[in-house]
Scaffold this motif. Structure first.
Motif, PDB file in Angstrom:
ATOM      1  N   THR A   1       0.822  -1.209   0.000  1.00  0.00           N
ATOM      2  CA  THR A   1       0.000   0.000   0.000  1.00  0.00           C
ATOM      3  C   THR A   1       0.855   1.257   0.000  1.00  0.00           C
ATOM      4  O   THR A   1       0.617   2.193  -0.777  1.00  0.00           O
ATOM      5  CB  THR A   1      -0.942   0.005   1.219  1.00  0.00           C
ATOM      6  OG1 THR A   1      -1.848  -1.103   1.119  1.00  0.00           O
ATOM      7  CG2 THR A   1      -1.748   1.304   1.273  1.00  0.00           C
ATOM      8  N   GLY A   2       1.869   1.306   0.852  1.00  0.00           N
ATOM      9  CA  GLY A   2       2.745   2.467   0.926  1.00  0.00           C
ATOM     10  C   GLY A   2       3.459   2.735  -0.386  1.00  0.00           C
ATOM     11  O   GLY A   2       3.615   3.893  -0.813  1.00  0.00           O
ATOM     12  N   THR A   3       3.888   1.674  -1.048  1.00  0.00           N
ATOM     13  CA  THR A   3       4.588   1.822  -2.333  1.00  0.00           C
ATOM     14  C   THR A   3       3.645   2.353  -3.411  1.00  0.00           C
ATOM     15  O   THR A   3       4.011   3.255  -4.186  1.00  0.00           O
ATOM     16  CB  THR A   3       5.169   0.463  -2.780  1.00  0.00           C
ATOM     17  OG1 THR A   3       6.080  -0.013  -1.781  1.00  0.00           O
ATOM     18  CG2 THR A   3       5.900   0.604  -4.104  1.00  0.00           C
ATOM     19  N   LEU A   4       2.432   1.835  -3.451  1.00  0.00           N
ATOM     20  CA  LEU A   4       1.447   2.296  -4.433  1.00  0.00           C
ATOM     21  C   LEU A   4       1.056   3.752  -4.183  1.00  0.00           C
ATOM     22  O   LEU A   4       0.932   4.550  -5.116  1.00  0.00           O
ATOM     23  CB  LEU A   4       0.210   1.402  -4.391  1.00  0.00           C
ATOM     24  CG  LEU A   4       0.400  -0.035  -4.905  1.00  0.00           C
ATOM     25  CD1 LEU A   4      -0.826  -0.882  -4.589  1.00  0.00           C
ATOM     26  CD2 LEU A   4       0.668  -0.038  -6.407  1.00  0.00           C
ATOM     27  N   TYR A   5       0.866   4.111  -2.927  1.00  0.00           N
ATOM     28  CA  TYR A   5       0.550   5.494  -2.577  1.00  0.00           C
ATOM     29  C   TYR A   5       1.676   6.438  -3.012  1.00  0.00           C
ATOM     30  O   TYR A   5       1.423   7.540  -3.514  1.00  0.00           O
ATOM     31  CB  TYR A   5       0.361   5.625  -1.064  1.00  0.00           C
ATOM     32  CG  TYR A   5      -1.003   5.237  -0.540  1.00  0.00           C
ATOM     33  CD1 TYR A   5      -1.954   4.621  -1.343  1.00  0.00           C
ATOM     34  CD2 TYR A   5      -1.344   5.486   0.790  1.00  0.00           C
ATOM     35  CE1 TYR A   5      -3.194   4.265  -0.844  1.00  0.00           C
ATOM     36  CE2 TYR A   5      -2.588   5.140   1.294  1.00  0.00           C
ATOM     37  CZ  TYR A   5      -3.510   4.528   0.482  1.00  0.00           C
ATOM     38  OH  TYR A   5      -4.740   4.184   0.976  1.00  0.00           O
ATOM     39  N   SER A   6       2.915   6.014  -2.792  1.00  0.00           N
ATOM     40  CA  SER A   6       4.069   6.849  -3.148  1.00  0.00           C
ATOM     41  C   SER A   6       4.123   7.107  -4.640  1.00  0.00           C
ATOM     42  O   SER A   6       4.331   8.249  -5.091  1.00  0.00           O
ATOM     43  CB  SER A   6       5.369   6.180  -2.687  1.00  0.00           C
ATOM     44  OG  SER A   6       5.395   6.000  -1.285  1.00  0.00           O
ATOM     45  N   LEU A   7       3.926   6.052  -5.435  1.00  0.00           N
ATOM     46  CA  LEU A   7       3.944   6.191  -6.881  1.00  0.00           C
ATOM     47  C   LEU A   7       2.818   7.103  -7.355  1.00  0.00           C
ATOM     48  O   LEU A   7       3.011   7.964  -8.230  1.00  0.00           O
ATOM     49  CB  LEU A   7       3.829   4.811  -7.536  1.00  0.00           C
ATOM     50  CG  LEU A   7       3.827   4.775  -9.068  1.00  0.00           C
ATOM     51  CD1 LEU A   7       5.084   5.434  -9.632  1.00  0.00           C
ATOM     52  CD2 LEU A   7       3.710   3.334  -9.570  1.00  0.00           C
ATOM     53  N   SER A   8       1.638   6.941  -6.780  1.00  0.00           N
ATOM     54  CA  SER A   8       0.500   7.765  -7.154  1.00  0.00           C
ATOM     55  C   SER A   8       0.759   9.247  -6.859  1.00  0.00           C
ATOM     56  O   SER A   8       0.425  10.113  -7.670  1.00  0.00           O
ATOM     57  CB  SER A   8      -0.751   7.307  -6.393  1.00  0.00           C
ATOM     58  OG  SER A   8      -1.830   8.177  -6.628  1.00  0.00           O
ATOM     59  N   THR A   9       1.364   9.527  -5.718  1.00  0.00           N
ATOM     60  CA  THR A   9       1.633  10.909  -5.331  1.00  0.00           C
ATOM     61  C   THR A   9       2.617  11.574  -6.287  1.00  0.00           C
ATOM     62  O   THR A   9       2.450  12.737  -6.675  1.00  0.00           O
ATOM     63  CB  THR A   9       2.167  10.963  -3.888  1.00  0.00           C
ATOM     64  OG1 THR A   9       1.196  10.373  -3.001  1.00  0.00           O
ATOM     65  CG2 THR A   9       2.428  12.392  -3.450  1.00  0.00           C
ATOM     66  N   VAL A  10       3.642  10.848  -6.689  1.00  0.00           N
ATOM     67  CA  VAL A  10       4.620  11.376  -7.644  1.00  0.00           C
ATOM     68  C   VAL A  10       3.950  11.676  -8.981  1.00  0.00           C
ATOM     69  O   VAL A  10       4.152  12.749  -9.574  1.00  0.00           O
ATOM     70  CB  VAL A  10       5.790  10.390  -7.837  1.00  0.00           C
ATOM     71  CG1 VAL A  10       6.683  10.831  -8.986  1.00  0.00           C
ATOM     72  CG2 VAL A  10       6.603  10.274  -6.553  1.00  0.00           C
ATOM     73  N   LEU A  11       3.150  10.744  -9.480  1.00  0.00           N
ATOM     74  CA  LEU A  11       2.465  10.944 -10.759  1.00  0.00           C
ATOM     75  C   LEU A  11       1.470  12.088 -10.686  1.00  0.00           C
ATOM     76  O   LEU A  11       1.334  12.868 -11.638  1.00  0.00           O
ATOM     77  CB  LEU A  11       1.755   9.649 -11.173  1.00  0.00           C
ATOM     78  CG  LEU A  11       2.664   8.478 -11.569  1.00  0.00           C
ATOM     79  CD1 LEU A  11       1.839   7.226 -11.834  1.00  0.00           C
ATOM     80  CD2 LEU A  11       3.494   8.831 -12.803  1.00  0.00           C
ATOM     81  N   PHE A  12       0.762  12.192  -9.576  1.00  0.00           N
ATOM     82  CA  PHE A  12      -0.200  13.281  -9.404  1.00  0.00           C
ATOM     83  C   PHE A  12       0.505  14.636  -9.505  1.00  0.00           C
ATOM     84  O   PHE A  12       0.008  15.568 -10.153  1.00  0.00           O
ATOM     85  CB  PHE A  12      -0.902  13.148  -8.048  1.00  0.00           C
ATOM     86  CG  PHE A  12      -1.961  14.186  -7.792  1.00  0.00           C
ATOM     87  CD1 PHE A  12      -3.258  14.016  -8.270  1.00  0.00           C
ATOM     88  CD2 PHE A  12      -1.677  15.345  -7.079  1.00  0.00           C
ATOM     89  CE1 PHE A  12      -4.242  14.975  -8.049  1.00  0.00           C
ATOM     90  CE2 PHE A  12      -2.648  16.307  -6.851  1.00  0.00           C
ATOM     91  CZ  PHE A  12      -3.928  16.122  -7.336  1.00  0.00           C
TER      92      PHE A  12
END
Length: 359
Positions: free
Chosen positions: A340-351
């Motif tokens: 979950t933490g890894t997916l959240y991190s990737l999403s935040t960067v892309l956002f």
């Protein structure tokens, strides 16, 4: 605030009571009915899939033929499904989510206000205040009594929509001129998958990790929601000063760091503190995010835009509980948090990359 705005804000906020209660009781209620963690995860997954698909359909129909009538249908189905869940039919839960009523009501609010961001902030805070009440219900009522109360709450929410006057008459076109903007919100797919892994199963995680009961968890979930209620409206004020994108990025980044720490908490007390702070920071920007969608998408496409973004989040989210339930079933209470933490991190960067130039 005029009469229609008041009715819409209250109607959509009442769902907070069910949200607060169900976050704690649903997985435990299913467990009391003899379901395994894996089966519980599968039911939660199926509910998200069915709910998100029908939500998208209702959002399209609402933009085409008017939103009020489909909001009423959605609330009606939710009411009946919750009653069947009360009677002891677990499968009814897959039909108990509001089928696009949130998207439709947000669009109706945007039609009736020049400052929808403030209304959404008020609605979010009120909804969360009510979810605090819902979080405390396990201290007073049994699982079945809570579900019966939810039936009456859904009826009240339905009754409040009926007198609202709708000026929007629909647009029969299937064209989506805002599709380019909408596609940028695909970052929600990563958030959805990550959230689905652990968030719907948090009460079960606390139970398995620290052997605590629903009544012991109840004050913690109530504190988490109460803190979020105050901070949600604050996020609107902050966004007006530093911008919507910066507000979302800053708070999400700290929340993600805490998510990685949470599974290593040595005690229920420490885990509760980390859980509360992370919950506030990750979710307080919800009205800011919702406002971005409404501002960037033209009026006759708003419900569809919300429906598509919701679908992009919900479909991956649907698979999350099954994956999280699988690992919990194996006794692994750590790995889902890392994913979950890894997916959240990737999403935040892309956002940030997609919206950094958005004012």
């Amino acid at each position: 605030m005029n009469k229609d705005q008041f009715f819409l804000v209250i109607s959509s906020s009442l769902f907070g009571i069910s949200m607060g209660a169900n976050t704690i009781i649903i997985s435990l209620y299913f467990k009391s009915l003899g379901l395994s963690p894996l089966t519980i995860g599968e039911i939660l997954s199926l509910s998200v899939i069915i709910g998100s698909v029908i939500s998208l359909i209702f959002s399209f129909l609402g933009d085409m033929y008017g939103r009020k009538k489909f909001a009423i249908i959605s609330r009606s189905v939710t009411t009946v499904s919750t009653f069947l869940l009360f009677l002891g039919y677990p499968i009814a839960y897959v039909f108990s989510l509001g089928w696009g009523s949130g998207n439709l009501i947000f669009s109706m609010l945007a039609e009736k206000s020049n400052n929808v961001q403030r209304l959404l902030g008020l609605r979010q805070s009120l909804s969360i205040f009510l979810s605090v009440f819902g979080s405390l219900l396990p201290l007073l009522l049994t699982y079945k009594e809570i579900l019966l109360l939810e039936v009456f709450i859904n009826l009240m929410a339905l009754a409040l929509i009926i007198p609202v006057e709708e000026n929007y008459r629909g647009n029969r076109s299937f064209n989506l001129k805002s599709i380019g903007v909408i596609s940028k919100f695909s970052t929600e797919a990563l958030i959805g998958l990550g959230a689905g892994l652990v968030i719907p199963l948090m009460s079960l995680w606390f139970n398995l990790r620290f052997d605590v009961t629903a009544s012991e968890m109840s004050p913690i979930f109530a504190i988490a929601e109460l803190s979020l209620a105050f901070s949600s409206y604050l996020s609107i004020v902050i966004a007006e000063k530093i911008g919507e994108v910066n507000t979302i990025i800053y708070f999400h980044s700290v929340a993600i760091a805490l998510l990685f720490i949470l599974p290593f908490s040595p005690s229920f007390f420490v885990a509760s503190i980390v859980f509360v702070v992370r919950n506030v920071l990750m979710n307080m920007t919800s009205p800011v995010f919702q406002t971005m969608i409404l501002k960037l998408v033209q009026e006759n496409e708003r419900s569809r835009a919300n429906g598509i973004v919701n679908l992009m989040s919900s479909i991956p989210r649907a698979f999350g509980p099954s994956i999280g339930g699988y690992f919990f079933n194996l006794g692994n209470l750590y790995f889902p948090f890392f994913i979950t933490g890894t997916l959240y991190s990737l999403s935040t960067v892309l956002f940030f990359l997609f919206f950094r130039k958005t004012s």
